[in-house]
Design a protein around this motif. Structure first.
Motif, PDB file in Angstrom:
ATOM      1  N   UNK A  89     -25.251 -37.932 -58.666  1.00  0.00           N
ATOM      2  CA  UNK A  89     -24.609 -38.757 -57.660  1.00  0.00           C
ATOM      3  C   UNK A  89     -25.497 -39.280 -56.554  1.00  0.00           C
ATOM      4  N   UNK A  90     -26.803 -39.165 -56.693  1.00  0.00           N
ATOM      5  CA  UNK A  90     -27.698 -39.701 -55.670  1.00  0.00           C
ATOM      6  C   UNK A  90     -27.611 -41.223 -55.662  1.00  0.00           C
ATOM      7  N   UNK A  91     -27.748 -41.820 -54.493  1.00  0.00           N
ATOM      8  CA  UNK A  91     -27.760 -43.278 -54.367  1.00  0.00           C
ATOM      9  C   UNK A  91     -29.108 -43.802 -54.845  1.00  0.00           C
ATOM     10  N   UNK A 109     -41.938 -29.656 -49.858  1.00  0.00           N
ATOM     11  CA  UNK A 109     -40.645 -29.472 -50.507  1.00  0.00           C
ATOM     12  C   UNK A 109     -39.500 -29.592 -49.507  1.00  0.00           C
ATOM     13  N   UNK A 110     -39.806 -29.409 -48.232  1.00  0.00           N
ATOM     14  CA  UNK A 110     -38.761 -29.548 -47.210  1.00  0.00           C
ATOM     15  C   UNK A 110     -38.203 -30.969 -47.185  1.00  0.00           C
ATOM     16  N   UNK A 111     -39.028 -31.955 -47.537  1.00  0.00           N
ATOM     17  CA  UNK A 111     -38.558 -33.340 -47.583  1.00  0.00           C
ATOM     18  C   UNK A 111     -37.514 -33.511 -48.691  1.00  0.00           C
ATOM     19  N   UNK A 112     -37.779 -32.924 -49.823  1.00  0.00           N
ATOM     20  CA  UNK A 112     -36.856 -33.000 -50.952  1.00  0.00           C
ATOM     21  C   UNK A 112     -35.575 -32.238 -50.623  1.00  0.00           C
ATOM     22  N   UNK A 113     -35.736 -31.072 -50.032  1.00  0.00           N
ATOM     23  CA  UNK A 113     -34.573 -30.258 -49.690  1.00  0.00           C
ATOM     24  C   UNK A 113     -33.688 -30.984 -48.680  1.00  0.00           C
ATOM     25  N   UNK A 114     -34.286 -31.700 -47.740  1.00  0.00           N
ATOM     26  CA  UNK A 114     -33.519 -32.443 -46.736  1.00  0.00           C
ATOM     27  C   UNK A 114     -32.640 -33.493 -47.407  1.00  0.00           C
ATOM     28  N   UNK A 115     -33.185 -34.218 -48.368  1.00  0.00           N
ATOM     29  CA  UNK A 115     -32.428 -35.239 -49.083  1.00  0.00           C
ATOM     30  C   UNK A 115     -31.284 -34.600 -49.868  1.00  0.00           C
ATOM     31  N   UNK A 116     -31.593 -33.521 -50.575  1.00  0.00           N
ATOM     32  CA  UNK A 116     -30.564 -32.838 -51.373  1.00  0.00           C
ATOM     33  C   UNK A 116     -29.469 -32.257 -50.474  1.00  0.00           C
ATOM     34  N   UNK A 117     -29.852 -31.675 -49.348  1.00  0.00           N
ATOM     35  CA  UNK A 117     -28.859 -31.096 -48.439  1.00  0.00           C
ATOM     36  C   UNK A 117     -27.966 -32.181 -47.846  1.00  0.00           C
ATOM     37  N   UNK A 118     -28.551 -33.322 -47.490  1.00  0.00           N
ATOM     38  CA  UNK A 118     -27.747 -34.437 -46.969  1.00  0.00           C
ATOM     39  C   UNK A 118     -26.756 -34.914 -48.021  1.00  0.00           C
ATOM     40  N   UNK A 119     -27.213 -34.936 -49.273  1.00  0.00           N
ATOM     41  CA  UNK A 119     -26.329 -35.347 -50.367  1.00  0.00           C
ATOM     42  C   UNK A 119     -25.186 -34.342 -50.533  1.00  0.00           C
ATOM     43  N   UNK A 120     -25.496 -33.062 -50.426  1.00  0.00           N
ATOM     44  CA  UNK A 120     -24.455 -32.022 -50.498  1.00  0.00           C
ATOM     45  C   UNK A 120     -23.445 -32.226 -49.374  1.00  0.00           C
ATOM     46  N   UNK A 122     -22.712 -34.995 -47.783  1.00  0.00           N
ATOM     47  CA  UNK A 122     -21.930 -36.198 -48.086  1.00  0.00           C
ATOM     48  C   UNK A 122     -20.872 -35.907 -49.153  1.00  0.00           C
ATOM     49  N   UNK A 123     -21.266 -35.168 -50.193  1.00  0.00           N
ATOM     50  CA  UNK A 123     -20.313 -34.800 -51.236  1.00  0.00           C
ATOM     51  C   UNK A 123     -19.183 -33.943 -50.675  1.00  0.00           C
ATOM     52  N   UNK A 124     -19.531 -33.000 -49.808  1.00  0.00           N
ATOM     53  CA  UNK A 124     -18.510 -32.132 -49.211  1.00  0.00           C
ATOM     54  C   UNK A 124     -17.511 -32.945 -48.403  1.00  0.00           C
ATOM     55  N   UNK A 125     -18.002 -33.920 -47.672  1.00  0.00           N
ATOM     56  CA  UNK A 125     -17.121 -34.784 -46.878  1.00  0.00           C
ATOM     57  C   UNK A 125     -16.211 -35.609 -47.784  1.00  0.00           C
ATOM     58  N   UNK A 126     -16.780 -36.166 -48.845  1.00  0.00           N
ATOM     59  CA  UNK A 126     -15.967 -36.951 -49.787  1.00  0.00           C
ATOM     60  C   UNK A 126     -14.938 -36.085 -50.492  1.00  0.00           C
ATOM     61  N   UNK A 127     -15.312 -34.863 -50.839  1.00  0.00           N
ATOM     62  CA  UNK A 127     -14.372 -33.941 -51.481  1.00  0.00           C
ATOM     63  C   UNK A 127     -13.224 -33.620 -50.531  1.00  0.00           C
ATOM     64  N   UNK A 128     -13.541 -33.361 -49.276  1.00  0.00           N
ATOM     65  CA  UNK A 128     -12.500 -33.063 -48.282  1.00  0.00           C
ATOM     66  C   UNK A 128     -11.557 -34.256 -48.127  1.00  0.00           C
ATOM     67  N   UNK A 129     -12.108 -35.474 -48.102  1.00  0.00           N
ATOM     68  CA  UNK A 129     -11.273 -36.676 -47.997  1.00  0.00           C
ATOM     69  C   UNK A 129     -10.364 -36.817 -49.216  1.00  0.00           C
ATOM     70  N   UNK A 130     -10.905 -36.557 -50.385  1.00  0.00           N
ATOM     71  CA  UNK A 130     -10.111 -36.670 -51.605  1.00  0.00           C
ATOM     72  C   UNK A 130      -9.029 -35.595 -51.662  1.00  0.00           C
ATOM     73  N   UNK A 131      -9.339 -34.388 -51.187  1.00  0.00           N
ATOM     74  CA  UNK A 131      -8.332 -33.335 -51.154  1.00  0.00           C
ATOM     75  C   UNK A 131      -7.210 -33.687 -50.181  1.00  0.00           C
ATOM     76  N   UNK A 132      -7.552 -34.322 -49.050  1.00  0.00           N
ATOM     77  CA  UNK A 132      -6.529 -34.764 -48.095  1.00  0.00           C
ATOM     78  C   UNK A 132      -5.647 -35.843 -48.733  1.00  0.00           C
ATOM     79  N   UNK A 133      -6.254 -36.766 -49.475  1.00  0.00           N
ATOM     80  CA  UNK A 133      -5.473 -37.793 -50.180  1.00  0.00           C
ATOM     81  C   UNK A 133      -4.541 -37.140 -51.197  1.00  0.00           C
TER      82      UNK A 133
END
Length: 178
Positions: A89-91, A109-120, A122-133
């Protein structure tokens, strides 16, 4: 020896001199390969290969004298990397950054981890929105009698929601806002 019914009577029944071609078993490849083989090896379509190339995710692809693209083993590996990143699901922007980091051996590796964590996140926020829907829709469905009468709390809520959203300061995306 009996002749199979699908062969003309004048042809003897014998095993074919040709071995059946198995597409599932990869054959030894001499590199570079044309776009169809590169796409197949990466598990994507040739159209997506061209798309990724047009976005600059794959660059420096060699061409034959007649203009056909020729992909190296490294190109196919990068295409597989892109496909796996898309599966997670990465952009495209994130994938471009991840590809750059993958090629940069002096990366942290901290640069890679930062991108992956931001993606996590974002996914968590989208999941919460979908659960509310989902909860909202479950409530509406439970309120609907689902009979032959025209009264429908689902439609009433959708119609009321439109009036509420019409007063919002941030407009919804429409086809013309793209």
């Amino acid at each position: 020896m009996t002749t199979p019914t699908h062969l003309p009577a004048h042809l003897p029944a014998r095993p074919s001199a040709k071995k059946p071609h198995k597409t599932a078993t990869p054959r030894a490849t001499s590199w570079p390969v044309p776009i169809g083989i590169a796409a197949q090896r990466a598990g994507i379509s040739a159209r997506m290969v061209r798309h990724y190339e047009s976005l600059g995710l794959i660059s420096g692809v060699a061409r034959t004298d007649s203009g056909y693209r020729q992909y190296t083993e490294a190109d196919v590996h990068a295409l597989h990397f892109i496909r796996r990143s898309r599966d997670l699901g990465f952009s495209m922007e994130e994938i471009a950054e991840l590809l750059g980091l993958w090629h940069n051996r002096s990366r942290a590796s901290s640069q890679v981890k930062r991108i992956a964590q931001q993606h996590i996140d974002d996914l968590s926020e989208r999941i919460a929105q979908m659960q509310a829907m989902q909860r909202s829709l479950q409530t509406l469905v439970s309120c609907c009698k689902g009979n032959d009468r025209p009264d429908c709390p689902i439609l009433d809520d959708l119609a009321a929601g439109q009036a509420e959203h019409g007063s919002r300061k941030t407009p919804h995306k429409t086809l013309s806002n793209k």
